[in-house]
Design a protein around this motif. Structure first.
Motif, PDB file in Angstrom:
ATOM      1  N   ARG B 278       0.763  -1.059  -0.103  1.00  0.00           N
ATOM      2  CA  ARG B 278      -0.031  -0.022  -0.122  1.00  0.00           C
ATOM      3  C   ARG B 278       0.760   1.280  -0.046  1.00  0.00           C
ATOM      4  O   ARG B 278       0.715   2.161  -0.746  1.00  0.00           O
ATOM      5  CB  ARG B 278      -0.885  -0.092   1.225  1.00  0.00           C
ATOM      6  N   ILE B 279       1.934   1.273   0.988  1.00  0.00           N
ATOM      7  CA  ILE B 279       2.857   2.424   1.023  1.00  0.00           C
ATOM      8  C   ILE B 279       3.537   2.687  -0.210  1.00  0.00           C
ATOM      9  O   ILE B 279       3.585   3.536  -0.784  1.00  0.00           O
ATOM     10  CB  ILE B 279       3.718   2.148   2.206  1.00  0.00           C
ATOM     11  N   LEU B 280       4.258   1.397  -0.809  1.00  0.00           N
ATOM     12  CA  LEU B 280       5.044   1.604  -2.021  1.00  0.00           C
ATOM     13  C   LEU B 280       4.228   1.909  -3.225  1.00  0.00           C
ATOM     14  O   LEU B 280       4.730   2.713  -3.869  1.00  0.00           O
ATOM     15  CB  LEU B 280       5.962   0.381  -2.106  1.00  0.00           C
ATOM     16  N   VAL B 281       3.274   1.334  -3.504  1.00  0.00           N
ATOM     17  CA  VAL B 281       2.485   1.107  -4.820  1.00  0.00           C
ATOM     18  C   VAL B 281       1.575   2.596  -4.684  1.00  0.00           C
ATOM     19  O   VAL B 281       1.597   3.262  -5.873  1.00  0.00           O
ATOM     20  CB  VAL B 281       1.877   0.129  -5.028  1.00  0.00           C
ATOM     21  N   SER B 282       1.064   2.800  -3.548  1.00  0.00           N
ATOM     22  CA  SER B 282       0.073   3.852  -3.670  1.00  0.00           C
ATOM     23  C   SER B 282       0.376   5.169  -3.115  1.00  0.00           C
ATOM     24  O   SER B 282       0.083   6.316  -3.812  1.00  0.00           O
ATOM     25  CB  SER B 282      -1.388   3.271  -2.713  1.00  0.00           C
ATOM     26  N   ALA B 283       1.560   5.402  -2.341  1.00  0.00           N
ATOM     27  CA  ALA B 283       1.819   6.529  -1.767  1.00  0.00           C
ATOM     28  C   ALA B 283       3.233   7.098  -2.620  1.00  0.00           C
ATOM     29  O   ALA B 283       3.191   8.042  -2.767  1.00  0.00           O
ATOM     30  CB  ALA B 283       2.093   6.493  -0.282  1.00  0.00           C
ATOM     31  N   PHE B 284       3.996   6.110  -3.004  1.00  0.00           N
ATOM     32  CA  PHE B 284       5.350   6.556  -3.301  1.00  0.00           C
ATOM     33  C   PHE B 284       5.699   6.013  -4.851  1.00  0.00           C
ATOM     34  O   PHE B 284       6.785   5.617  -4.989  1.00  0.00           O
ATOM     35  CB  PHE B 284       6.425   5.974  -2.539  1.00  0.00           C
ATOM     36  N   PRO B 285       4.582   5.959  -5.487  1.00  0.00           N
ATOM     37  CA  PRO B 285       4.857   5.490  -7.068  1.00  0.00           C
ATOM     38  C   PRO B 285       5.753   6.175  -7.806  1.00  0.00           C
ATOM     39  O   PRO B 285       6.480   5.773  -8.596  1.00  0.00           O
ATOM     40  CB  PRO B 285       3.514   5.543  -7.839  1.00  0.00           C
ATOM     41  N   THR B 286       5.852   7.802  -7.459  1.00  0.00           N
ATOM     42  CA  THR B 286       6.672   8.575  -8.123  1.00  0.00           C
ATOM     43  C   THR B 286       8.082   8.273  -7.619  1.00  0.00           C
ATOM     44  O   THR B 286       9.086   8.802  -8.465  1.00  0.00           O
ATOM     45  CB  THR B 286       6.608   9.819  -7.686  1.00  0.00           C
ATOM     46  N   LEU B 287       8.569   7.688  -6.502  1.00  0.00           N
ATOM     47  CA  LEU B 287       9.775   7.421  -6.016  1.00  0.00           C
ATOM     48  C   LEU B 287      10.173   6.034  -6.355  1.00  0.00           C
ATOM     49  O   LEU B 287      11.205   5.524  -5.571  1.00  0.00           O
ATOM     50  CB  LEU B 287      10.109   7.692  -4.552  1.00  0.00           C
ATOM     51  N   ARG B 288       9.373   5.475  -7.398  1.00  0.00           N
ATOM     52  CA  ARG B 288       9.868   4.075  -7.713  1.00  0.00           C
ATOM     53  C   ARG B 288      11.364   3.723  -7.905  1.00  0.00           C
ATOM     54  O   ARG B 288      11.728   2.893  -7.389  1.00  0.00           O
ATOM     55  CB  ARG B 288       8.993   3.649  -8.998  1.00  0.00           C
ATOM     56  N   ALA B 338       6.967  -3.792  -9.067  1.00  0.00           N
ATOM     57  CA  ALA B 338       6.320  -2.338  -8.953  1.00  0.00           C
ATOM     58  C   ALA B 338       5.343  -2.147 -10.249  1.00  0.00           C
ATOM     59  O   ALA B 338       5.170  -1.158 -10.914  1.00  0.00           O
ATOM     60  CB  ALA B 338       7.373  -1.382  -9.387  1.00  0.00           C
ATOM     61  N   THR B 339       4.720  -3.442 -10.578  1.00  0.00           N
ATOM     62  CA  THR B 339       3.613  -3.374 -11.725  1.00  0.00           C
ATOM     63  C   THR B 339       2.195  -3.990 -10.992  1.00  0.00           C
ATOM     64  O   THR B 339       2.360  -4.490  -9.750  1.00  0.00           O
ATOM     65  CB  THR B 339       4.078  -4.179 -12.929  1.00  0.00           C
ATOM     66  N   ALA B 340       1.266  -3.845 -11.795  1.00  0.00           N
ATOM     67  CA  ALA B 340      -0.237  -4.305 -11.268  1.00  0.00           C
ATOM     68  C   ALA B 340      -0.108  -5.896 -11.260  1.00  0.00           C
ATOM     69  O   ALA B 340      -0.530  -6.510 -10.344  1.00  0.00           O
ATOM     70  CB  ALA B 340      -1.288  -3.709 -12.185  1.00  0.00           C
ATOM     71  N   ARG B 341       0.514  -6.190 -12.101  1.00  0.00           N
ATOM     72  CA  ARG B 341       0.776  -7.613 -12.336  1.00  0.00           C
ATOM     73  C   ARG B 341       1.575  -8.543 -11.239  1.00  0.00           C
ATOM     74  O   ARG B 341       1.318  -9.322 -10.553  1.00  0.00           O
ATOM     75  CB  ARG B 341       1.624  -8.160 -13.557  1.00  0.00           C
ATOM     76  N   GLY B 342       2.733  -7.278 -10.632  1.00  0.00           N
ATOM     77  CA  GLY B 342       3.393  -7.896  -9.473  1.00  0.00           C
ATOM     78  C   GLY B 342       2.808  -7.933  -8.185  1.00  0.00           C
ATOM     79  O   GLY B 342       2.904  -8.801  -7.541  1.00  0.00           O
ATOM     80  N   THR B 343       1.742  -7.008  -8.145  1.00  0.00           N
ATOM     81  CA  THR B 343       1.024  -6.877  -6.743  1.00  0.00           C
ATOM     82  C   THR B 343      -0.165  -7.948  -6.837  1.00  0.00           C
ATOM     83  O   THR B 343      -0.006  -8.498  -5.766  1.00  0.00           O
ATOM     84  CB  THR B 343       0.308  -5.326  -6.819  1.00  0.00           C
ATOM     85  N   SER B 344      -0.664  -8.367  -8.210  1.00  0.00           N
ATOM     86  CA  SER B 344      -1.555  -9.359  -7.908  1.00  0.00           C
ATOM     87  C   SER B 344      -0.902 -10.646  -7.603  1.00  0.00           C
ATOM     88  O   SER B 344      -1.209 -11.388  -6.638  1.00  0.00           O
ATOM     89  CB  SER B 344      -2.300  -9.643  -9.527  1.00  0.00           C
ATOM     90  N   ALA B 345       0.531 -10.860  -8.038  1.00  0.00           N
ATOM     91  CA  ALA B 345       1.303 -12.102  -7.975  1.00  0.00           C
ATOM     92  C   ALA B 345       1.449 -12.297  -6.497  1.00  0.00           C
ATOM     93  O   ALA B 345       1.473 -13.147  -5.776  1.00  0.00           O
ATOM     94  CB  ALA B 345       2.399 -12.403  -8.725  1.00  0.00           C
ATOM     95  N   SER B 346       1.868 -11.115  -5.986  1.00  0.00           N
ATOM     96  CA  SER B 346       2.134 -10.933  -4.353  1.00  0.00           C
ATOM     97  C   SER B 346       1.172 -11.364  -3.583  1.00  0.00           C
ATOM     98  O   SER B 346       1.177 -12.131  -2.602  1.00  0.00           O
ATOM     99  CB  SER B 346       2.759  -9.639  -4.008  1.00  0.00           C
ATOM    100  N   ILE B 347      -0.158 -10.843  -3.811  1.00  0.00           N
ATOM    101  CA  ILE B 347      -1.267 -10.992  -2.866  1.00  0.00           C
ATOM    102  C   ILE B 347      -1.765 -12.751  -3.147  1.00  0.00           C
ATOM    103  O   ILE B 347      -2.217 -13.312  -2.187  1.00  0.00           O
ATOM    104  CB  ILE B 347      -2.259  -9.927  -2.929  1.00  0.00           C
ATOM    105  N   TYR B 348      -1.627 -13.061  -4.442  1.00  0.00           N
ATOM    106  CA  TYR B 348      -1.871 -14.354  -4.630  1.00  0.00           C
ATOM    107  C   TYR B 348      -1.118 -15.327  -3.741  1.00  0.00           C
ATOM    108  O   TYR B 348      -1.390 -16.273  -3.210  1.00  0.00           O
ATOM    109  CB  TYR B 348      -1.912 -14.767  -6.075  1.00  0.00           C
ATOM    110  N   TYR B 349       0.214 -14.890  -3.904  1.00  0.00           N
ATOM    111  CA  TYR B 349       1.298 -15.825  -3.297  1.00  0.00           C
ATOM    112  C   TYR B 349       0.721 -15.904  -1.574  1.00  0.00           C
ATOM    113  O   TYR B 349       1.040 -16.993  -0.888  1.00  0.00           O
ATOM    114  CB  TYR B 349       2.599 -15.226  -3.359  1.00  0.00           C
TER     115      TYR B 349
END
Lengths: 101, 529
Positions: B278-288, B338-349
């Motif tokens: 939540r913090i990295l993807v939603s708050a700090f996407p510009t600091l990727r 840091a992609t939508a696909r990565g987030t989905s994979a993480s929560i599936y895991y």
């Protein structure tokens, strides 16, 4: 009289660092515990300073949340410490060495 | 006086944020359930030590699961929204994790019941604390403000400290609780300082406002902001046991009762990663470009150290602790993408891991020495000849964690690695696959021990010796034989543990053979930006 906000921030940073060093260096569990409390209070000082610098109340509200959480942590922490050391003489982290491998 | 009255009468109205109780439905259910469970045991002392509190807790968790599932249906229909002055975000990401956490909590209450059925004190307290800690995990999943993330983290952790030390007479359990507490409090303080610095740099603790501020402003001297972000990452890395912040994990896993560990491994990991994503993807996407290298290093270290140190363990619980560190590395792979696909994979895991790990600890629970918390691997030798059923299910759960085909383990590992590859993190993907190979070795080692030929026992304790033992005229030699025979006797799982194992194995295998439904859900579960 006015004091630059950065002084407070630096003071808070110093207190926070002292807290970190205390947790890492001291071996008495109660002192380690107090160092964590000091870290939390350094954060509180940072919040209040930023709140004044930004002219925004949210930072000061946050301090209340931190105080409540710190109080809850004290209750549980002291409970754990008491339950362990009821049958011992001192509260030294080095005595806790059953778990290793 | 008149001026004052006039000012009171005509002063500006105070507006409150609208509280949407629907958005925090599962949390409310769990808190009310926890209160009911604890009040029941204190008002009706006859329910102490019985199954009543556990049944109430399990029903509460089921209710929370039903509510989370309803939220999923609503989300699929109406889309994501923010509630309660944007401090709660109900998006696909949040609801997917709410479902995961409530399922974990249900299994956790059953596992707790199996542990408590040995006539232990504090039935209501255990179940009540478990439900409360689940509330914290859920708040983390659906947070929209750094304050809410901090509160969720503390509600989760403080209850877990007590659960870790629940075996009151065992020194090992107390030591585990203290270690978890000191390092947990330390990491919370670091996390909190991160919030303070972020607040100072961006002027808000609200995640949407932070992201908006960073998108529209370019900070020239962003040292404070970067320090804040680094501290936020470190604080959560402690919670999810990422190397080099993993040192508490093996000790806490070994000393705490298995029932606490099974729940903690699944829920704390899911909640910690929820906060991190939540913090990295939603708050700090510009600091990727600033946080990606940090996560890269954490992921690489976690994958390698977790796998290598698990190989040399001789205690099943310590091995599972390092294996959980290794799994954290795989989830970090999806975070790093840091992609939508990565987030989905993480929560599936995280969902797949939750089913596997709670069921594994439901089996481990029956082999544990309550005094020291140990489960030496030797204790499993010859398990297959004594308890073919338990050995078979343990083998399924372990090879699933290793990533065997036809289980969710493979689907999850494939999802995170392919997300990393599609984000061009080739080196990390290779490291992950190598660590999976090492991990396979130590999972299979346990399976091999369980299926190895057991020590001879029938021949050692022949009938006459048994008779002598009964009459008390036994030789020292015979006594030792009887002792070793009792060590090797059949172990039966309590009925609640059997249910947990059945749910865990069914979830792992069925969704491993038919992965599309959950994968599709995870794909929909995007973070609201």
């Amino acid at each position: 009289m006015s004091v630059p906000g950065s002084w407070y921030l630096i003071l808070a940073a110093v207190l926070f660092s002292l807290g970190i060093i205390g947790v890492l260096v001291r071996r008495n569990v109660i002192v380690m515990f107090m160092c964590i409390e000091m870290m939390l209070n350094a954060v509180n000082l940072t919040f209040v300073t930023f709140s004044r610098m930004l002219g925004d109340v949210a930072g000061q509200v946050m301090v209340f949340f931190v105080l409540v959480v710190a109080a809850a942590e004290v209750v549980v922490g002291l409970g754990i410490i008491v339950s362990i050391f009821r049958r011992r003489l001192g509260a030294t982290a080095d005595d806790l060495h059953i778990l290793k491998g | 006086m008149e001026h004052l009255l006039a000012a009171i009468a005509t002063g500006p109205a105070i507006t409150f944020p609208t509280i949407s109780y629907k958005a925090i439905g599962p949390e409310i259910i769990l808190v009310v359930g926890a209160l009911v469970v604890m009040l029941t045991t204190s008002l009706f002392p006859s329910t102490r030590g019985t199954r009543t509190p556990s049944v109430l807790a399990a029903l509460t968790a089921l209710l929370a699961f039903a509510d989370s599932a309803t939220m999923w249906a609503n989300f699929a229909e109406h889309g994501a929204y923010r509630a309660i002055a944007s401090s709660i975000t109900i998006d696909g990401f949040a609801v997917f994790l709410l479902v995961t956490i409530s399922a974990t909590t249900f299994m956790g209450t059953l596992l707790g019941s199996a542990y408590l059925s040995e006539g232990r004190f504090g039935t209501g307290e255990f179940q009540g604390l478990l439900l409360l800690s689940a509330t914290g995990a859920m708040l983390l999943a659906s947070a929209g403000d750094l304050i809410v993330i901090f509160l969720g983290l503390e509600i989760l952790s403080i209850a877990l400290y007590v659960l870790a030390g629940f075996e009151k007479r065992s020194t090992a359990s107390g030591e585990a609780a203290l270690k978890y507490f000191v390092l947990g409090g330390f990491s919370s303080a670091l996390f909190l300082y991160g919030i303070a610095l972020t607040y100072g740099a961006t002027g808000s603790t609200n995640i949407a406002k932070i992201a908006g501020f960073l998108a529209s402003n370019t900070i020239t001297a962003n040292g404070v902001l970067l320090a804040g972000m680094a501290l936020l990452i470190v604080g959560l890395a402690f919670k999810v046991a990422a190397v080099p912040f993993h040192l508490w994990t093996p000790d806490v896993y070994q000393g705490s009762p298995s029932a606490s560990v099974g729940y903690m491994a699944a829920a704390a990991k899911a909640a910690g990663f929820a906060g991190l994503l939540r913090i990295l993807v939603s708050a700090f996407p510009t600091l990727r470009l600033d946080w990606q290298p940090i996560i890269w290093a954490l992921a690489a270290l976690t994958l390698v150290v977790g796998a290598v140190l698990a190989v040399v363990q001789n205690d099943l619980k310590r091995m599972l602790a390092y294996s959980s560190i290794n799994h954290a590395g795989f989830v970090l792979l999806g975070v790093e993408a840091a992609t939508a696909r990565g987030t989905s994979a993480s929560i599936y895991y995280l969902l797949a891991y939750a089913f596997m790990v709670v069921a594994t600890f439901a089996i481990v629970n029956s082999f544990e020495d309550r005094e020291t918390g140990r489960v030496p691997l030797e204790k499993l030798r010859g398990l297959a000849s004594r308890n073919p059923g338990i050995a078979f299910f343990l083998a399924i759960l372990l090879v699933a964690q290793a990533g065997a085909p036809l289980t969710t383990g493979l689907v999850a590992k494939f999802a995170v690695v392919s997300a990393a590859v599609s984000a061009h993190s080739y080196v990390l993907a290779v490291i992950a696959m190598l660590s999976a190979v090492i991990a396979t070795f130590f999972y299979l080692r346990v399976v091999a021990v369980a299926y190895a030929r057991g020590p001879r026992r029938r021949s050692l304790v022949s009938q006459p010796q048994m008779a002598m033992a009964a009459t008390g005229t036994v030789a020292a030699e015979g006594e030792a034989a009887v002792a070793s025979a009792s060590l090797m006797e059949k172990i039966s799982l309590p009925v609640e543990a059997q249910i947990v194992v059945a749910i865990g194995v069914a979830g792992t295998v069925i969704f491993g053979i038919f992965p599309n439904y959950i994968l599709h859900m995870a794909d929909l579960a995007k973070v609201l930006l």
